[in-house]
Enzyme design. Sequence first.
Site, short mmCIF file in Angstrom:
data_model
loop_
_atom_site.label_atom_id
_atom_site.label_comp_id
_atom_site.label_asym_id
_atom_site.label_seq_id
_atom_site.Cartn_x
_atom_site.Cartn_y
_atom_site.Cartn_z
N SER A 91 -28.56 -18.72 -13.22
CA SER A 91 -27.17 -18.40 -13.51
C SER A 91 -27.00 -17.02 -14.13
O SER A 91 -25.93 -16.41 -13.99
CB SER A 91 -26.57 -19.45 -14.46
OG SER A 91 -27.33 -19.54 -15.66
N ASP B 57 -22.18 -18.91 -25.09
CA ASP B 57 -22.63 -20.27 -25.38
C ASP B 57 -24.06 -20.26 -25.91
O ASP B 57 -24.74 -21.28 -25.89
CB ASP B 57 -22.52 -21.16 -24.15
CG ASP B 57 -23.36 -20.66 -22.98
OD1 ASP B 57 -23.95 -19.55 -23.09
OD2 ASP B 57 -23.44 -21.35 -21.95
N HIS C 101 -25.80 -18.02 -21.96
CA HIS C 101 -25.28 -17.13 -20.93
C HIS C 101 -24.64 -15.90 -21.57
O HIS C 101 -24.00 -15.99 -22.61
CB HIS C 101 -24.26 -17.86 -20.06
CG HIS C 101 -24.85 -19.02 -19.32
ND1 HIS C 101 -24.76 -20.32 -19.79
CD2 HIS C 101 -25.54 -19.07 -18.16
CE1 HIS C 101 -25.37 -21.12 -18.93
NE2 HIS C 101 -25.86 -20.40 -17.95
#
Length: 232
Positions: free
Chosen positions: A48, A193, A196
């Site tokens: 990600s 978070d 990320h």
Amino acid sequence: MSGEGENPASKPTPVQDVQGDGRWMSLHHRFVADSKDKEPEVVFIGDSLVQLMHQCEIWRELFSPLHALNFGIGGDSTQHVLWRLENGELEHIRPKIVVVWVGTNNHSHTAEQVTGGIKAIVQLVNKLQPQARVVVLGLLPRGQHPNPLREKNRQVNELVRAALAGYPRAHFLDADPGFVHSDGTISHHDMYDYLHLSRLGYTPVCRALHSLLLRLLAQDQGQGIPLPETAS
């Protein structure tokens, strides 16, 4: 590394479709199809942190001019990237550089196993794309406060840096500009978070990477620009 043949982090494995919507495989097939009419100088592959980079303005500023392709999928671990590479994501293109950023999702694997997985990716890229350089980004610290996963990522970085010394066309870049404060905490302004990156957090990472990419591209064109100290 002893026992590497039994290492789950270096065994090409597709993601198990637990949710049942087939999104992971759909993304993989899209990446293969999208690459057929492209001539990228740089290909990014990973989890990600790679995928979300594509949504930031700095991607368009720094990497779009390099005709970069983004093959990031959220949640991927090293074994998933290996499967994708073995199943066509580099088949139709000849990039000059492949950027690899994966490993922080290998939660159940040891630092040594994760290192083996990353090394297997480098070896596979060298086999599939012998003309390409490979840039491996170091794993970032994670969690607001010190924790075992953060320490494991640090260990992985040390091991990977040492392992890549044996690969003349592979380079390790420490991607952390200093996200951990003096009190051991990470700010939500950098990692929203605590895993990320925010747009603010992506900026120093991408600029350091872009600088290295330009140097590598220039070296391959015979201009001989020296590498930065953070890259090896």
